[in-house]
Design an enzyme around this catalytic site. Sequence first.
Site, PDB file in Angstrom:
ATOM      1  N   ARG A   1     -29.262 -36.933 -23.613  1.00 44.76           N
ATOM      2  CA  ARG A   1     -30.081 -37.223 -22.448  1.00 44.76           C
ATOM      3  C   ARG A   1     -31.465 -36.527 -22.504  1.00 44.76           C
ATOM      4  NH1 ARG A   1     -27.318 -39.171 -18.012  1.00 44.76           N
ATOM      5  NH2 ARG A   1     -28.101 -37.597 -16.575  1.00 44.76           N
TER       6      ARG A   1
ATOM      7  N   ASP B   1     -36.229 -29.348 -10.416  1.00 42.84           N
ATOM      8  CA  ASP B   1     -35.854 -30.575  -9.695  1.00 42.84           C
ATOM      9  C   ASP B   1     -36.787 -30.694  -8.492  1.00 42.84           C
ATOM     10  OD1 ASP B   1     -34.390 -32.447  -7.903  1.00 42.84           O
ATOM     11  OD2 ASP B   1     -32.786 -32.203  -9.365  1.00 42.84           O
TER      12      ASP B   1
ATOM     13  N   TYR C   1     -26.290 -26.925  -5.356  1.00 39.05           N
ATOM     14  CA  TYR C   1     -27.190 -27.290  -6.466  1.00 39.05           C
ATOM     15  C   TYR C   1     -28.646 -27.039  -6.063  1.00 39.05           C
ATOM     16  CZ  TYR C   1     -29.976 -30.313  -9.533  1.00 39.05           C
ATOM     17  OH  TYR C   1     -30.938 -30.807 -10.387  1.00 39.05           O
TER      18      TYR C   1
END
Length: 269
Positions: free
Chosen positions: A28, A157, A171
């Site tokens: 990935r 993120d 998370y």
Amino acid sequence: MNQNLHTNTAKAVNTSAPVMLVTGGAKRIGAAIVKTAHQQGYRVIIHCHQSEQEANALAAQLNNSRKDSATVLVADLSVVNEPSNLSNFASNIIDSFGQLDVLVHNASRFYPSPLGHIDHSQWDELFLTNAKAPLLLSQGLLPHLKQTQGCIISLLDIHAHGRPFNNYTVYSMAKAAHRMMVQSLALEMAPDVRVNGVSPGVNILPEADSDQALDVHQQKSIVDSIPMQRIGKPDEIAHSVLYLAQASYVTGEIITVDGGRSLTLAGGI
Ligand SMILES: NC(=O)c1ccc[n+]([C@@H]2O[C@H](COP(=O)([O-])OP(=O)(O)OC[C@H]3O[C@@H](n4cnc5c(N)ncnc54)[C@H](OP(=O)(O)O)[C@@H]3O)[C@@H](O)[C@H]2O)c1
């Protein structure tokens, strides 16, 4: 030797090419970073845990195109929980090519933790991979990164700052801690080592056979929320990582690579 920690290729020949380690580099986004770095002349250390087969196949492909340019290091990142295991891991990293120029924190666990169902094991696993291991590995490798005037690049993120991901509290908290690590270490490690981050939006969907797989309706609603009207590509993250690796006057910076998605998120999804 810790059974969770081993190298798969003979010690590689030292040359003058810079060396990049990518954690979780077998597949990935990690594999895209490994391939792009290799194309740009880096020697690469592909760290993996479960995906040893994919990592070996990738290393073989890269070594085929340039001899002694890729190696595989297998370890559960829980090695950071025990000082002697962390120290062995750091030694194995440096022994691979004799130096380290770029450390990329890419490995991660990602799954929901809805309120009412959060338990200690989720907390430990999500914080280990997304915050604790990056910090302790950065600390352990600092002397070697200083020697090469190297850098650290963290995969963060868009949900790590101001826009929590609904039902992913643990998370999101872990990535927020990791984001602060980038900024804090950029201060502490300057002027020897630069520390930067890349924040993906949706750059590759969860694997179709995983418990994170999204159905077509969920995929469509994500694409509809992205101004660029498409899911990103792993190569587009790799491009920013390689930019940061070479940006000699950039530190403490976090580049968002999300097709504009963060502009449309008001919190949640
Ligand atoms: N995918 C996206 O669009 C997206 C969006 C936002 C942020 N990101 C961030 O970008 C990075 C790459 O994303 P991705 O989706 O390509 O990552 P991923 O597939 O979810 O995970 C990357 C690798 O992390 C490794 N890993 C997990 N737990 C580990 C452990 N305990 N010890 C050692 N390795 C462990 C795994 O290696 P093995 O397979 O070898 O076990 C896995 O292949 C991550 O940091 C992610 O949070 C991605």
